[in-house]
Design a protein around this motif. Structure first.
Motif, PDB file in Angstrom:
ATOM      1  N   ARG A 131      -0.714  -3.056  -0.863  1.00  0.00           N
ATOM      2  CA  ARG A 131       0.145  -1.939  -0.025  1.00  0.00           C
ATOM      3  C   ARG A 131      -0.622  -1.511   0.631  1.00  0.00           C
ATOM      4  O   ARG A 131       0.497  -1.168   1.921  1.00  0.00           O
ATOM      5  CB  ARG A 131       0.233  -0.664  -1.369  1.00  0.00           C
ATOM      6  N   ARG A 132      -1.934  -1.283   1.151  1.00  0.00           N
ATOM      7  CA  ARG A 132      -2.808  -0.962   2.578  1.00  0.00           C
ATOM      8  C   ARG A 132      -2.122  -2.035   3.287  1.00  0.00           C
ATOM      9  O   ARG A 132      -1.819  -1.285   4.616  1.00  0.00           O
ATOM     10  CB  ARG A 132      -3.860  -0.610   2.452  1.00  0.00           C
ATOM     11  N   LYS A 133      -2.318  -2.777   2.967  1.00  0.00           N
ATOM     12  CA  LYS A 133      -2.055  -4.132   4.302  1.00  0.00           C
ATOM     13  C   LYS A 133      -0.120  -4.005   5.071  1.00  0.00           C
ATOM     14  O   LYS A 133      -0.363  -4.032   6.257  1.00  0.00           O
ATOM     15  CB  LYS A 133      -2.398  -5.759   4.168  1.00  0.00           C
ATOM     16  N   VAL A 134       0.246  -4.301   3.765  1.00  0.00           N
ATOM     17  CA  VAL A 134       1.786  -4.420   4.282  1.00  0.00           C
ATOM     18  C   VAL A 134       1.838  -3.012   5.103  1.00  0.00           C
ATOM     19  O   VAL A 134       2.633  -3.040   5.941  1.00  0.00           O
ATOM     20  CB  VAL A 134       2.719  -4.596   2.853  1.00  0.00           C
ATOM     21  N   GLN A 135       1.698  -1.599   4.886  1.00  0.00           N
ATOM     22  CA  GLN A 135       2.272  -0.453   5.326  1.00  0.00           C
ATOM     23  C   GLN A 135       1.376  -0.835   6.547  1.00  0.00           C
ATOM     24  O   GLN A 135       1.917  -0.459   7.676  1.00  0.00           O
ATOM     25  CB  GLN A 135       1.483   0.488   4.606  1.00  0.00           C
ATOM     26  N   SER A 136      -0.146  -1.137   6.424  1.00  0.00           N
ATOM     27  CA  SER A 136      -0.605  -0.908   7.615  1.00  0.00           C
ATOM     28  C   SER A 136       0.001  -1.971   9.262  1.00  0.00           C
ATOM     29  O   SER A 136      -0.147  -1.884  10.278  1.00  0.00           O
ATOM     30  CB  SER A 136      -2.064  -1.580   7.598  1.00  0.00           C
ATOM     31  N   GLU A 137       0.370  -3.550   8.357  1.00  0.00           N
ATOM     32  CA  GLU A 137       1.500  -3.897   9.686  1.00  0.00           C
ATOM     33  C   GLU A 137       2.118  -4.428   9.595  1.00  0.00           C
ATOM     34  O   GLU A 137       2.772  -4.763  10.876  1.00  0.00           O
ATOM     35  CB  GLU A 137       0.752  -5.874   8.916  1.00  0.00           C
ATOM     36  N   SER A 138       3.189  -3.778   9.146  1.00  0.00           N
ATOM     37  CA  SER A 138       4.596  -3.735   9.218  1.00  0.00           C
ATOM     38  C   SER A 138       5.408  -2.689   9.186  1.00  0.00           C
ATOM     39  O   SER A 138       6.484  -1.905   9.548  1.00  0.00           O
ATOM     40  CB  SER A 138       5.223  -4.462   8.001  1.00  0.00           C
ATOM     41  N   GLY A 139       4.582  -1.296   8.566  1.00  0.00           N
ATOM     42  CA  GLY A 139       5.109   0.364   8.925  1.00  0.00           C
ATOM     43  C   GLY A 139       6.393   0.298   7.595  1.00  0.00           C
ATOM     44  O   GLY A 139       6.966   1.270   7.622  1.00  0.00           O
ATOM     45  N   GLN A 140       5.754  -0.813   7.059  1.00  0.00           N
ATOM     46  CA  GLN A 140       6.838  -0.764   5.411  1.00  0.00           C
ATOM     47  C   GLN A 140       5.984  -0.564   4.681  1.00  0.00           C
ATOM     48  O   GLN A 140       4.799  -1.115   4.030  1.00  0.00           O
ATOM     49  CB  GLN A 140       7.446  -1.834   5.123  1.00  0.00           C
ATOM     50  N   LEU A 141       6.410   0.625   3.286  1.00  0.00           N
ATOM     51  CA  LEU A 141       5.551   0.754   1.746  1.00  0.00           C
ATOM     52  C   LEU A 141       5.672  -0.892   0.399  1.00  0.00           C
ATOM     53  O   LEU A 141       7.006  -1.009   0.879  1.00  0.00           O
ATOM     54  CB  LEU A 141       6.464   1.761   1.304  1.00  0.00           C
ATOM     55  N   LEU A 142       4.893  -1.491   0.321  1.00  0.00           N
ATOM     56  CA  LEU A 142       5.404  -2.640  -0.020  1.00  0.00           C
ATOM     57  C   LEU A 142       6.175  -1.639  -1.707  1.00  0.00           C
ATOM     58  O   LEU A 142       5.408  -1.290  -2.716  1.00  0.00           O
ATOM     59  CB  LEU A 142       4.447  -2.933  -0.962  1.00  0.00           C
ATOM     60  N   PRO A 143       7.344  -2.088  -2.064  1.00  0.00           N
ATOM     61  CA  PRO A 143       7.651  -2.121  -3.033  1.00  0.00           C
ATOM     62  C   PRO A 143       7.762  -2.921  -4.475  1.00  0.00           C
ATOM     63  O   PRO A 143       8.292  -2.998  -5.307  1.00  0.00           O
ATOM     64  CB  PRO A 143       9.078  -2.483  -2.987  1.00  0.00           C
TER      65      PRO A 143
END
Length: 227
Positions: A196-208
């Motif tokens: 979750r942290r990786k996806v938010q950090s690299e894309s700015g999106q919350l992993l659904p």
């Protein structure tokens, strides 16, 4: 994702509720005081609110009363340690849509927010995510791709191919090639937090990905898998 503003002054509970809201598919804005609420509340963005009553710089009830007097139509859930019948009546009379006592099952909070969302006509974004197995990456809608480790790819493949449905912990562990009975469940929890942290950090999106406590996970957004 639906934006929720959470007003709770107790740091540990605020962090717990914020994480819970994120895991159940919301985009939480967590604030600790009325002053922080004034700085962060955005009527154009926040359509749901979870508000504590006893705050360090004033009353949550007074805030709710002012919001209603200003004509704000956001859905409001009181989440308070003050939970007598008189407290609940007072909160609802002031303008709250629901009144929950601290210590309630958080699944009840999720159900209340979902019901409020339906009543207010709020809908989660249906933009599609894309998991590319060959390239080993996740493509969030309108955001940069996220490169995935083999383990993250296996977990997401298990979740995305069953998007909208519950995937049990056993299914995920087996997809990782491990023996469920010998597998330390904390490893899976840690991996999901890192992902979750990786996806938010690299894309700015919350992993659904919604955590279904005690049973598994659900990828709740529209998604495709490409070989």
């Amino acid at each position: 994702m639906i934006d929720v503003i959470l007003l709770e002054d107790e740091p540990v509970l605020r962090a717990e509720l914020g994480e819970f809201l994120e895991q159940t598919g919301y985009a939480p804005q967590c604030v600790a005081s009325l002053a922080e609420w004034e700085r962060h509340f955005d009527v154009r963005r926040h359509r749901l609110a979870v508000i504590d009553i006893g705050l360090p710089d004033g009353s949550g009830l007074a805030l709710i009363q002012r919001l209603r007097q200003d004509g704000q139509q956001l859905g409001i859930v009181v989440f308070s340690a003050h939970n007598t019948s008189a407290d609940r009546i007072d909160g609802l009379a002031t303008g709250a849509d629901h009144y929950l006592g601290k210590g309630c099952d958080l699944d009840e909070l999720e159900a209340v927010l979902a019901a409020l969302g339906r009543r207010l006509g709020l809908q989660q974004s249906q933009q599609r995510w894309r998991l590319e197995l060959g390239a080993g990456r996740l493509l969030p809608p309108g955001a940069p791709p996220v490169a995935l480790s083999r383990q993250d790819l296996l977990v997401l493949h298990c979740l995305v191919r069953a998007a909208g449905e519950e995937v049990s912990r056993r299914q995920i562990v087996q997809a990782l090639g491990a023996d469920y009975l010998d597998y330390d469940q904390r490893r899976l929890d840690t991996q999901m937090r890192r992902l979750r942290r990786k996806v938010q950090s690299e894309s700015g999106q919350l992993l659904p990905v919604k955590t279904l406590r005690g049973s598994g996970y659900c990828f709740y957004a529209a998604a495709d898998v490409a070989e």
